[in-house]
Design an enzyme around this catalytic site. Structure first.
Site, PDB file in Angstrom:
ATOM      1  N   ASP A 272       4.502   0.309   3.467  1.00  0.00           N
ATOM      2  CA  ASP A 272       5.400  -0.277   4.457  1.00  0.00           C
ATOM      3  C   ASP A 272       4.887  -1.680   4.787  1.00  0.00           C
ATOM      4  OD1 ASP A 272       6.843  -1.005   6.721  1.00  0.00           O
ATOM      5  OD2 ASP A 272       6.862   1.020   7.560  1.00  0.00           O
ATOM      6  N   HIS A 273       5.661  -2.701   4.386  1.00  0.00           N
ATOM      7  CA  HIS A 273       5.184  -4.079   4.537  1.00  0.00           C
ATOM      8  C   HIS A 273       5.136  -4.533   5.993  1.00  0.00           C
ATOM      9  CE1 HIS A 273       3.664  -7.622   2.901  1.00  0.00           C
ATOM     10  NE2 HIS A 273       4.647  -8.020   2.129  1.00  0.00           N
ATOM     11  N   ARG A 274       5.716  -3.761   6.901  1.00  0.00           N
ATOM     12  CA  ARG A 274       5.598  -4.083   8.324  1.00  0.00           C
ATOM     13  C   ARG A 274       4.194  -3.802   8.837  1.00  0.00           C
ATOM     14  NH1 ARG A 274      10.256  -0.281  10.555  1.00  0.00           N
ATOM     15  NH2 ARG A 274       9.081   1.100   9.164  1.00  0.00           N
TER      16      ARG A 274
ATOM     17  N   ILE B  41       1.358  -2.994   6.390  1.00  0.00           N
ATOM     18  CA  ILE B  41       0.349  -3.292   5.374  1.00  0.00           C
ATOM     19  C   ILE B  41       0.785  -4.504   4.568  1.00  0.00           C
ATOM     20  CG2 ILE B  41      -0.808  -2.382   3.316  1.00  0.00           C
ATOM     21  CD1 ILE B  41      -0.143   0.456   4.535  1.00  0.00           C
TER      22      ILE B  41
END
Length: 450
Positions: free
Chosen positions: A422-424, A426
């Site tokens: 999850d780019h939010r 990591i």
């Protein structure tokens, strides 16, 4: 001498209550121990509740749509009497009870028609009609509840949809996921959707200006077979769709040298063959992942609004392929278990998954999931994150690869890894470090002891 015995709902995990979506037995039926009695559904999965003992069914205490919890009485059986001697009195008693049997008699013929609709739920597998009645409209309006499963209710909340305004196309006017989607699309096209639903509708793809989904009469091109999706696929499909739309996925692909680890796995399988323990690469992956989660705690977390919840426990889920679809059993406290214990528990959970015997509690509380396609094939893939987790590891089939050792090329067994995150929460650098560290552990498993 025969006695009446109550059969109750066993432990169903952390749920306060779950909804009954199917009743599989009727008054007068002769049942056996472990025979499925009802199907219940949570917002994550459905499961069948088995009988704790056999006998002749004297009364059924639940209907479709009822909420049950641990200890709720499902039915009463007459134990100790022969099936033939007890079946006739049971049928006579059922016929003498006008109201329940009238409801069953009215509904039984209608069920196939409702379930034959295009978006209807699949027909029950039992040949006997279920002795249950749909929830009365008056009850629904009085309680302000529509006839829908918990997963559909949750889906509707995410889209900002009032289920009381949605016309159900399922059996007994049950609202399905597709009904909710169609309602949002129609509302958007009519320009009457609320601001919250419009934002959610954009995530669903309805407000992006895309062409409508093609409607094709496939029979024009050749013979077809219409096959309804299993309940597991319906539920998991809705969850996967939500996760893919709402989580910004990025996948980091890497490769790991597992030559020595494979040799260790083969040796252990020979040593523990008589004990009935089979070691798969997944057991070693779980142990290594736990060590990596301890080093990179942001991967062992969940988003709760604007708060990052860092977990101090290590429950690892693994994807299990079953005849009815994908399920994710969870191994609890994997950090406190050795490879032998992990291998045994994985084998037991995988068997229960294939047999449809997993309880909801055995699929809850996961911190991180692993999806292994090693026994099938592939090089890399993009696993979808299992919300509310923030990452998932995919493992493909290992293969021999020539590697330069400074003097010559030597064959090394290589395992492809695919880490979706999850780019939010990591960023790419952290994901690359996680995969690299995991690779060092798998390449030299002795590092786990450090």
């Amino acid at each position: 001498m025969s006695t009446l015995v109550e059969i109750k709902v066993p432990d169903i995990g952390d749920f306060d209550s779950v909804e009954v979506i199917e009743v599989m037995v009727a008054v007068g039926d002769t049942i056996e121990a472990e025979q499925s009695l009802i199907t219940v559904e949570s917002d994550k999965a459905s499961m069948e509740i088995p009988a704790s003992q056999g006998g002749v069914v004297k009364s059924v205490k639940v209907n479709v749509g009822d909420k049950v919890k641990e200890g709720s009485v499902i039915l009463e059986v007459e134990a100790g009497a022969s099936a033939q001697a007890a079946a006739a009195p049971a049928k006579a008693e059922a016929a003498a009870a006008p109201e329940p049997k009238a409801a069953a008699a009215v509904e039984a013929p209608a069920a196939p028609k409702a379930e034959a609709a295009p978006a209807a739920a699949p027909a029950p597998s039992s040949e006997k009609p279920t002795p249950t009645a749909a929830l009365a409209p008056a009850d629904l309006s009085g309680n302000k509840l529509a006839h829908a499963s918990p997963s559909v209710r949750k889906f509707a909340r995410e889209l900002g949809v009032d289920l009381l305004k949605v016309k159900g196309s399922g059996a007994k006017h049950r609202v399905t996921h597709e009904d909710v989607r169609q309602f949002v699309k129609q509302a958007l096209s009519a320009g009457v959707v609320s601001q919250g639903a419009a934002a959610a509708g954009s995530a669903d793809g309805a407000a992006l200006g895309l062409l409508p989904w093609p409607k094709v009469d496939f029979t024009k091109f050749g013979p077809i077979e219409a096959k309804p999706l299993s309940r597991i696929k319906k539920i998991s499909g809705a969850n996967l769709h939500r996760n893919w739309v709402m989580i910004p996925h990025v996948t980091n692909n890497d490769e790991v040298d597992i030559t020595e680890l494979e040799a260790l796995r083969v040796t252990l399988n020979k040593e523990y063959e008589k004990a009935g323990v089979k070691f798969t690469m997944l057991a070693f992956l779980i142990k290594a992942v736990v060590a990596a989660l301890k080093k990179f705690p942001e991967f062992n977390a969940s988003l709760d609004g604007d708060t990052l919840v860092l977990k101090q426990y290590y429950h690892i889920g693994f994807a299990a392929d079953t005849p009815n679809g994908l399920v994710v059993p969870v191994i609890r406290d994997a950090d406190k278990k050795g490879i032998v214990e992990l291998a045994k528990e994985m084998s037991e959970l995988a068997k229960k998954a294939r047999d449809g015997k997993l309880s909801p509690s055995e699929m809850q509380g996961g911190c991180f999931s692993i999806s292994s396609l090693g026994g099938i094939g592939g090089t890399h893939f993009t696993p979808i994150i299992n919300a509310p987790e923030v990452a998932i590891l995919g493992a493909s089939r290992s293969y021999q690869k020539p590697v330069w050792d400074g003097k010559q090329f030597v064959p090394r067994l290589t395992l492809p890894l695919s880490l979706s995150y999850d780019h939010r929460v990591i960023d790419g650098a952290a994901a690359a470090r996680f995969n690299a560290y995991l690779g060092t552990l798998l390449a030299d498993f002795r590092r786990i002891a450090l």
